[in-house]
Design an enzyme around this catalytic site. Structure first.
Site, PDB file in Angstrom:
ATOM      1  N   GLY A 109      -5.516  20.764  98.244  1.00 23.95           N
ATOM      2  CA  GLY A 109      -4.086  20.800  98.687  1.00 23.95           C
ATOM      3  C   GLY A 109      -3.618  20.246 100.044  1.00 23.95           C
ATOM      4  O   GLY A 109      -4.484  19.989 100.890  1.00 23.95           O
ATOM      5  N   GLY A 165      -0.408  20.377 103.250  1.00 25.84           N
ATOM      6  CA  GLY A 165       1.069  21.069 103.560  1.00 25.84           C
ATOM      7  C   GLY A 165       1.325  20.417 104.883  1.00 25.84           C
ATOM      8  O   GLY A 165       1.028  19.331 105.301  1.00 25.84           O
ATOM      9  N   GLY A 166       2.520  20.981 105.682  1.00 27.91           N
ATOM     10  CA  GLY A 166       2.988  20.457 106.845  1.00 27.91           C
ATOM     11  C   GLY A 166       2.191  20.255 107.981  1.00 27.91           C
ATOM     12  O   GLY A 166       2.346  19.554 108.689  1.00 27.91           O
ATOM     13  N   PHE A 167       0.997  20.824 107.955  1.00 31.31           N
ATOM     14  CA  PHE A 167       0.036  21.020 108.799  1.00 31.31           C
ATOM     15  C   PHE A 167      -1.423  20.404 108.746  1.00 31.31           C
ATOM     16  O   PHE A 167      -2.443  20.656 109.497  1.00 31.31           O
ATOM     17  CB  PHE A 167      -0.089  22.162 109.802  1.00 31.31           C
ATOM     18  CG  PHE A 167      -0.685  22.078 111.117  1.00 31.31           C
ATOM     19  CD1 PHE A 167      -0.028  21.255 112.006  1.00 31.31           C
ATOM     20  CD2 PHE A 167      -1.568  22.556 111.682  1.00 31.31           C
ATOM     21  CE1 PHE A 167      -0.683  21.032 113.551  1.00 31.31           C
ATOM     22  CE2 PHE A 167      -1.827  23.005 112.872  1.00 31.31           C
ATOM     23  CZ  PHE A 167      -1.418  22.015 113.673  1.00 31.31           C
ATOM     24  N   LYS A 170     -10.714  21.223 106.115  1.00 30.07           N
ATOM     25  CA  LYS A 170      -9.309  21.065 106.436  1.00 30.07           C
ATOM     26  C   LYS A 170      -9.220  20.358 107.532  1.00 30.07           C
ATOM     27  O   LYS A 170      -9.848  20.286 108.544  1.00 30.07           O
ATOM     28  CB  LYS A 170      -8.698  22.419 106.713  1.00 30.07           C
ATOM     29  CG  LYS A 170      -7.219  22.412 107.027  1.00 30.07           C
ATOM     30  CD  LYS A 170      -6.382  23.861 106.957  1.00 30.07           C
ATOM     31  CE  LYS A 170      -7.231  24.764 108.200  1.00 30.07           C
ATOM     32  NZ  LYS A 170      -6.408  26.084 108.126  1.00 30.07           N
ATOM     33  N   ASP A 227      -0.936  36.127 109.412  1.00 29.74           N
ATOM     34  CA  ASP A 227      -0.392  35.166 108.144  1.00 29.74           C
ATOM     35  C   ASP A 227      -0.918  35.631 106.726  1.00 29.74           C
ATOM     36  O   ASP A 227      -1.470  35.006 106.081  1.00 29.74           O
ATOM     37  CB  ASP A 227      -0.622  33.859 108.408  1.00 29.74           C
ATOM     38  CG  ASP A 227       0.242  32.805 107.573  1.00 29.74           C
ATOM     39  OD1 ASP A 227       1.448  33.502 107.239  1.00 29.74           O
ATOM     40  OD2 ASP A 227       0.298  31.707 107.567  1.00 29.74           O
TER      41      ASP A 227
END
Length: 669
Positions: free
Chosen positions: A348, A350-352, A370, A467
């Site tokens: 996956g 995402g923005g970061f 990651k 989070d």
């Protein structure tokens, strides 16, 4: 009559003493085998300097060497042994046969065959349960009739040379690195064989002579040896040569029943003979001309390859990072694990950052890697320190952060891989045909609560996650929930002030006071957990945009006021659920979502509520306040501030938020 009775008691006492002596067998041969008085047959000899040489350069021969006294094995007997051995093939291109550590009812094997049978069995009695033989083989030739995995392996044998379990020769230098060893290299290697009579478990460990015993065994096998071995039995070694020839040596040996054997001092072991000079003289005339012809070409290619290799796998390593040791991964290992960060390994993005599935070379452990971009070095040292500290967290309901790697403009974080992905995919119909039942959902909620209690109250420091939501809860192979993504987490000492300077998190899960106080606390984590509980039960996101904005906590609160709170549950949940459990979680979700932080329970109390160890407080009285929960019950200023919080996008459960770029990597707190 009295005399006969006394004589019988004396005889029984002597017999018992001898039996105990045998049962407590313990010996060590560290300075050579000259005084060992081993029972030997075949071509085995003790050399002048004390080596036990099982075979020499004579073909088609077998050999055995056993400790002379028997060993008593009962149904609870344990034993441990360690020895150092070396195998030297006659030819560098043709491997000889291997050798084995053996426990047997006999010290003689007259009918055993040579070659691949290692002097233990023959074609008719291989696999015969009447053999009562246990062995650990060190095999240097692949024999397909025995199902060998390769020509360089260690195997656990029960009455047969068809190994019950085997593995390529080597050892685990650490959790992620497997070091291969060549059994026929002629270099001494150390072996540890342990049997736990209470657990009925065998382990075999191999290692270089200059390393301590590896923590992870090469082989483990659950097997009750009391069903295999006779009482008593003998311990020793067996080997043989066929057409292919090798010399097999044992340099030292220590053994003990029901306890740890004495450690071998490798500096006192007898030395192996030097390799013969004529072998080297045959090799040099062939090798040297080839080297001289290829030297220039190889040198040029090597320089080009080295420059490209250094450029491809270059990392940022500063002096202060040396203290973090195993938490620092090599970029090369992560590159190989993820197959070069290929798109088909992408879990996956995402923005970061993006998350890739990886298989660590050597250990074959699955990880999630990651890749996070960073352009500033400010605050990096402090950030890495926290990453390493969080990497020490160990709880069954937390995804382990294993370590990191820095390279150029990237930061790579390494996590345990969770095969069933993130929880949100199962709640929001992203996995067709798969719906979590209530038992699974309730177990996930209780598991995440337990993990949060560990972070807030049970670990050496307070960890505020910041989070908590379904997309950051990952599911293992048994659908147990594990809280992941510690990219926004912060560490504090118990009782200390923990102010931050940036508001981070995901809209819908952030406590109203966060924008006002700019402080992430355990109470704000509890608010997020309240939203998470409602999300899991209802299969609806905390905030949904449509014609009208939908706020989950207010919707559930409205149903509670009408006495219909159970109607908030996911319509796909079916009928297999306990009403009191569903109602408990929904009410607890509202309780944790109270807009006043001081009215929220701590996570230890939440765990007790979920386990029904204590009852919920008087719910109607608690919820009668106009500032009870959610957004509509809070002040307009809270709602206005909350609407200014930062939205974020996920990366399949291993997320980092956009705000971390401004907060963590720029040194913000």
């Amino acid at each position: 009559m009295l005399v006969k009775l006394i004589m019988a008691l004396v005889l029984l006492s002597v017999t018992t003493m001898v039996q105990v002596s045998i049962a407590d067998t313990s010996f060590i041969f560290n300075n050579g085998f000259q005084s060992a008085n081993l029972t030997m047959n075949g071509i085995s000899v003790i050399t002048s300097n004390g080596l036990l040489q099982l075979t020499n350069e004579t073909g088609f021969q077998k050999s055995h060497a056993f400790y002379p006294n028997p060993v008593v094995f009962t149904n609870t007997t344990s034993f441990s042994t360690t020895f150092v051995f070396a195998i030297r093939p006659q030819s560098q291109t043709l491997n000889g046969h291997g050798m084995a550590f053996v426990i047997s009812p006999t010290k003689s094997f007259p009918n055993a065959l040579i070659g691949q049978y290692l002097g233990l069995f023959n074609m008719s009695n291989n696999r015969d349960p009447k053999n009562h033989v246990f062995a650990v083989e060190f095999d240097t030739l692949q024999n397909f009739e025995f199902g060998d995995i390769n020509g360089n392996h260690v195997g656990i044998d029960i009455n047969s040379l068809n190994s019950t379990k085997s593995a390529p020769a080597g050892y685990y230098a650490n959790r992620f690195h497997f070091q291969n060893l060549s059994l026929n290299s002629g270099v001494p290697m150390q072996v540890w064989v342990d049997y736990d009579g209470s657990k009925k478990q065998i382990s075999a460990t191999l290692g270089s002579i200059n390393v301590n015993k590896p923590e992870t065994p090469l082989l483990t096998l659950s097997q009750d040896l009391s069903e295999i071995l006779t009482n008593p039995s003998y311990v020793g070694f067996s080997s043989s040569n066929g057409e292919r020839i090798a010399s097999h040596y044992v340099l030292g040996w220590s053994f003990k029943v029901n306890g740890e054997p004495q450690k071998l001092d490798t500096s006192k072991l007898p030395k192996l003979p030097r390799l013969r000079g004529n072998e080297q003289s045959r090799i040099l005339p062939i090798v040297l001309p080839l080297l001289s012809l290829c030297a220039i070409a190889l040198a040029g290619l090597s320089i080009v390859h080295y420059i490209n290799w250094k450029k491809k796998f270059s990392e940022i390593v500063e002096v202060w990072e040396q203290e973090y040791g195993p938490h620092r991964f090599k970029y090369k290992d992560l590159y190989i694990a993820t197959k070069g960060f290929k798109e088909k390994e992408l879990l996956g993005s995402g923005g970061f950052g993006s998350v890739y599935k990886g298989l660590m070379p050597g250990s074959k452990i699955e990880v999630a890697v990651k890749k996070v971009s960073h352009g500033s070095r400010q605050g990096m040292r402090e950030f890495i320190a926290e990453i390493v500290s969080i990497g020490r967290l160990r709880h069954r309901n937390l995804v382990s952060l294993l370590g990191y790697c820095r390279r150029k403009g990237e930061l790579l974080l390494v996590y345990d891989f969770m095969p069933n992905g993130s929880l949100d995919k199962y709640l929001f119909n992203q996995k067709p045909g798969v719906t979590l039942n209530w038992m699974q959902r309730f177990r996930i909620i209780k598991g995440v609560a337990s993990g949060l209690c560990y972070l807030h109250q049970d670990w050496e420091q307070v960890v505020v996650h910041r989070d908590i939501k379904a997309s950051n809860v990952l599911l293992d192979s048994e659908f147990n929930g594990r809280l992941g993504d510690f990219g926004l987490a912060r560490l504090y000492d118990h009782g200390s002030d923990h102010a931050t300077t940036h508001v981070v998190g995901t809209m819908g899960y952030m406590a109203p006071e966060n924008t006002r106080t700019r402080r992430a606390t355990t109470k704000s984590d509890v608010f997020s957990f309240g939203a998470f509980m409602l999300e899991v039960v209802c299969s609806r996101r905390p905030i949904e945009q449509g014609r009208e904005e939908f706020i989950l906590v207010d919707w559930v609160y409205g149903l509670w006021k009408k006495g219909e709170i159970i109607e908030a549950k996911d319509e796909n949940l079916g009928t297999e659920y306990k009403t009191e459990e569903v109602e408990l979680v929904l009410k607890l979700g509202l309780l944790c979502s109270n807009s006043k932080a001081e009215h929220r329970p701590n996570m230890r109390l939440v765990v007790q509520y979920l386990n029904m160890e204590v009852p919920l407080p008087d719910f109607p009285a608690l919820m009668s306040s106009p500032s009870c929960c959610g957004f509509k019950c809070g002040s307009n200023q809270d709602l206005e501030n909350f609407g200014m919080s930062f939205p974020s996008s996920g990366t399949d459960g291993y997320h980092s938020r956009t705000s971390i770029a401004e907060s963590v990597l720029s040194g913000g707190r």
